[in-house]
Scaffold this motif. Structure first.
Motif, short mmCIF file in Angstrom:
data_model
loop_
_atom_site.label_atom_id
_atom_site.label_comp_id
_atom_site.label_asym_id
_atom_site.label_seq_id
_atom_site.Cartn_x
_atom_site.Cartn_y
_atom_site.Cartn_z
N GLY A 213 0.39 -2.53 -11.45
CA GLY A 213 1.04 -2.65 -12.54
C GLY A 213 2.35 -1.49 -12.40
O GLY A 213 2.19 -0.87 -11.31
N PRO A 214 3.22 -1.73 -13.21
CA PRO A 214 4.36 -0.51 -12.95
C PRO A 214 3.77 0.92 -13.28
O PRO A 214 3.60 1.22 -14.37
N GLY A 215 3.70 1.41 -12.00
CA GLY A 215 3.41 3.01 -12.09
C GLY A 215 2.00 3.18 -12.32
O GLY A 215 1.32 4.28 -12.49
N VAL B 57 0.70 -1.18 0.05
CA VAL B 57 0.04 -0.11 0.01
C VAL B 57 0.73 1.30 -0.12
O VAL B 57 0.60 2.25 -0.63
N ARG B 58 1.98 1.31 0.83
CA ARG B 58 2.83 2.54 0.76
C ARG B 58 3.35 2.92 -0.61
O ARG B 58 3.55 4.02 -0.56
N GLU B 59 3.44 1.80 -1.29
CA GLU B 59 4.24 1.91 -2.65
C GLU B 59 3.10 2.49 -3.61
O GLU B 59 3.63 2.96 -4.60
N TRP B 60 1.98 2.43 -3.39
CA TRP B 60 0.97 2.87 -4.24
C TRP B 60 0.63 4.41 -4.43
O TRP B 60 0.14 4.78 -5.70
N ARG B 61 0.86 5.05 -3.43
CA ARG B 61 0.71 6.65 -3.71
C ARG B 61 1.00 7.32 -4.73
O ARG B 61 2.44 7.03 -5.24
#
Length: 118
Positions: free
Chosen positions: A64-66, A7-11
């Motif tokens: 996905g990537p980005g 989750v923290r990587e999604w922002r």
């Protein structure tokens, strides 16, 4: 299912619909309070000086990537209940979000909220 640790990587990732149309940018994640699993995301949309946060369910979402691809059409998300970028989701407004997407709303036995922001 997408893992909560991610989750923290999604922002600030783009949120796209099933057809690949960009809806907006991911602002935050709301988890189901009974399972602690990601349940909803807020998508930042609008003009730079007039952003709104629209809610979209994360069931069947694909990271996905980005980007984060959701299973709902852009038009449906754009008409979803929203809050201001500095606002907090009032407990009494949760049911309207679930109703908009045709999903069951199940607060806790003592009326606890179903969603919590992470």
């Amino acid at each position: 299912m997408i893992q909560p640790a991610d989750v923290r990587e999604w922002r600030d990732r783009d949120i796209i619909d099933a057809e690949g149309h960009k809806i907006g940018v991911l602002e935050s994640i709301y988890v189901d309070t009974t399972t602690d699993e990601p349940a909803m995301a807020t998508v930042r949309t609008g003009l730079p000086t007039r952003h709104r946060l629209m809610f979209v369910p994360l069931d069947d979402a694909i990271a996905g990537p980005g980007y984060l691809k959701v299973a709902y059409a852009k038009a449906l998300v754009k008409t979803a209940p929203s809050i201001g970028t500095d606002d907090v989701l009032p407990a009494e407004d949760e049911a309207a979000i679930f109703k908009h997407y045709g999903l069951p709303y199940e607060p806790g036995a003592a009326g606890e909220r179903q969603l919590a922001r992470r």
